[in-house]
Design a protein around this motif. Structure first.
Motif, PDB file in Angstrom:
ATOM      1  N   ALA A   1       0.833  -1.207   0.000  1.00 26.59           N
ATOM      2  CA  ALA A   1       0.000   0.000   0.000  1.00 26.59           C
ATOM      3  C   ALA A   1       0.869   1.260   0.000  1.00 26.59           C
ATOM      4  O   ALA A   1       0.571   2.250  -0.677  1.00 26.59           O
TER       5      ALA A   1
ATOM      6  N   GLU B   1      -1.566  -0.131  -3.526  1.00 20.27           N
ATOM      7  CA  GLU B   1      -2.536  -1.220  -3.492  1.00 20.27           C
ATOM      8  C   GLU B   1      -3.347  -1.167  -2.197  1.00 20.27           C
ATOM      9  O   GLU B   1      -2.873  -0.677  -1.170  1.00 20.27           O
ATOM     10  N   THR B   2      -4.554  -1.712  -2.245  1.00 19.72           N
ATOM     11  CA  THR B   2      -5.392  -1.739  -1.044  1.00 19.72           C
ATOM     12  C   THR B   2      -5.033  -2.944  -0.177  1.00 19.72           C
ATOM     13  O   THR B   2      -4.677  -4.005  -0.681  1.00 19.72           O
ATOM     14  N   VAL B   3      -5.154  -2.763   1.119  1.00 21.20           N
ATOM     15  CA  VAL B   3      -4.926  -3.857   2.063  1.00 21.20           C
ATOM     16  C   VAL B   3      -6.186  -4.709   2.144  1.00 21.20           C
ATOM     17  O   VAL B   3      -6.148  -5.923   1.952  1.00 21.20           O
TER      18      VAL B   3
END
Length: 421
Positions: free
Chosen positions: A38, A43-45
């Motif tokens: 992230a 990027e999303t967790v």
């Protein structure tokens, strides 16, 4: 009261809370790596299913399940007084985190049985998750040995990564004060490749245990090759048989007591005898290479007694193209893998498209039939002793029926024990 301990030392709430917090601590290296991703790539967790399976319109409105990264599917129980959850299984290979078994459902809505002490937790095939032996705090957990969970996909491959620093200092990424691994499993080789190793953990951490999900056969041998970070000759060690164990029923392979130093690169090779997986394509005898290949099968001689020389490819057979499930049964259309020619038997050619019908007749009786819907064939004129109408009350049924789609197969499971009959 918000404290689980309020409900008593042996309460369901306390035991289940401790159980899933322990799993969370086990997965902290994976979660920590997601935060690194992230920070560095945005990027999303935590993400909705649609982020990973955007071409599947069934995921567009799923808002009661979520993913940790791309590899961990979490299905919580959000309503009181229920233990059957309507869930969606996206189009991938999935393994139950707790039983470690591969589930047969795929791209399908299911009724997931999640009583008060359970939540749905599934690992996506193709994942390599870094883990750590859990403790009661992150400070103590960080001192414990590490491990890997390797979940194989349709192609028997997997990949993942690990980010590790001191867990406290700022700007470790910018300063390069961290360890980073790329993991991959291809063709029986698990590679632990260090890409950055500018941090030395004071706890002398090691990877001790590795678990492989989706391994149908035990390896004949397991070897570990250490690739020194600072150059020099690689050193290969063959593990003793006491260092690995295979569960044939669950198709899980466990490696123990590995002692692979964090910050060093390694390759682990699984030597698996593929001959033991062969299914005879020419059982009538007098097989030769020409006859074998005329049937679209593989030919390879073997010195092992009983191993067929002419055998089916692993993707030979049928796959489900359409499926319709009702309270009284299942109707399927299946299509032969056209990559392979027909059987080579002129009097009995393969049928490319077949219909499958499954009826739930009673609580302890089911029937299935497979036939060519476009061509009438002779059926033995013996009447079946079955009810005039199927039973639609699922609560009375003593069995469950699961259909694997690729390759096609039917599983009948005894509900009371989970036994595959």
């Amino acid at each position: 009261p918000q404290d689980p301990a309020f409900y008593g030392a042996d309460s369901v709430l306390l035991r289940s809370s401790k159980h899933y917090l322990t799993i969370r601590y086990t997965l902290l290296p994976y979660l920590y790596t997601l935060f690194y991703k992230a920070h560095t790539t945005g990027e999303t967790v935590v993400r909705p299913l649609v982020h990973e399976f955007y071409s599947d319109s069934n995921t567009w409105e799923v808002d009661r399940q979520f993913l940790w990264g791309k590899h961990l599917l979490i299905t919580p129980v959000l309503d009181p007084g229920t233990d059957i959850i309507k869930a969606y299984i996206p189009d991938a290979v999935w393994y139950d985190f707790e039983t470690m078994e591969r589930i047969s459902d795929r791209k399908n809505h299911v009724d997931m049985h999640l009583p008060a002490d359970k939540l749905g937790l599934h690992i996506r095939g193709g994942a390599i998750l870094p883990t750590q032996r859990p403790e009661v705090t992150t400070t103590y957990s960080r001192r414990n040995p590490m491990g890997l969970i390797v979940a194989l996909d349709d192609n028997n491959q997997a990949a993942g990564e690990l980010f590790w620093d001191d867990g406290d200092s700022r700007d470790t990424v910018e300063n390069g004060n961290y360890i980073h691994y790329q993991f991959s499993f291809v063709n029986g080789n698990l590679t632990l490749q260090v890409t950055t190793a500018d941090y030395k953990d004071p706890n002398n951490l090691k990877f001790e245990n590795i678990t492989f999900l989706g391994v149908p056969l035990p390896p004949t041998s397991v070897s570990v090759t250490h690739i020194p970070t600072e150059g020099g000759p690689a050193k290969t060690t063959v593990l003793p048989n006491s260092s690995f164990d295979h569960d044939a029923a669950k198709q899980v392979l466990f490696l123990y007591s590995l002692s692979l130093t964090l910050g060093e690169s390694y390759t682990i090779h699984l030597e698996i005898n593929e001959e033991l997986e062969r299914f005879d394509c020419y059982p009538e005898g007098n097989a030769n290479e020409i006859k074998c290949k005329e049937r679209g099968c593989l030919w390879k001689q073997s010195t092992t007694e009983g191993v067929p020389w002419c055998y089916y490819p692993s993707d030979y057979g049928y796959a489900v193209t359409t499926s319709n499930e009702t309270s009284s049964g299942i109707t399927l259309d299946i299509t032969r893998n056209m990559k392979y020619r027909s059987s080579g038997r002129p009097d009995s050619p393969d049928v490319d498209n077949l219909r499958v019908q499954i009826w739930y007749h009673t609580s302890n009786m089911l029937q299935f039939k497979i036939w060519d819907p476009t061509s009438e064939r002779f059926e033995v004129p013996v009447p079946l002793s079955v009810p005039s109408t199927p039973d639609t009350d699922e609560s009375k049924r003593l069995y469950r029926v699961l259909v694997s789609k690729k390759p096609f197969g039917i599983q009948v499971i005894r509900d009371s024990t989970g036994t595959k009959m």
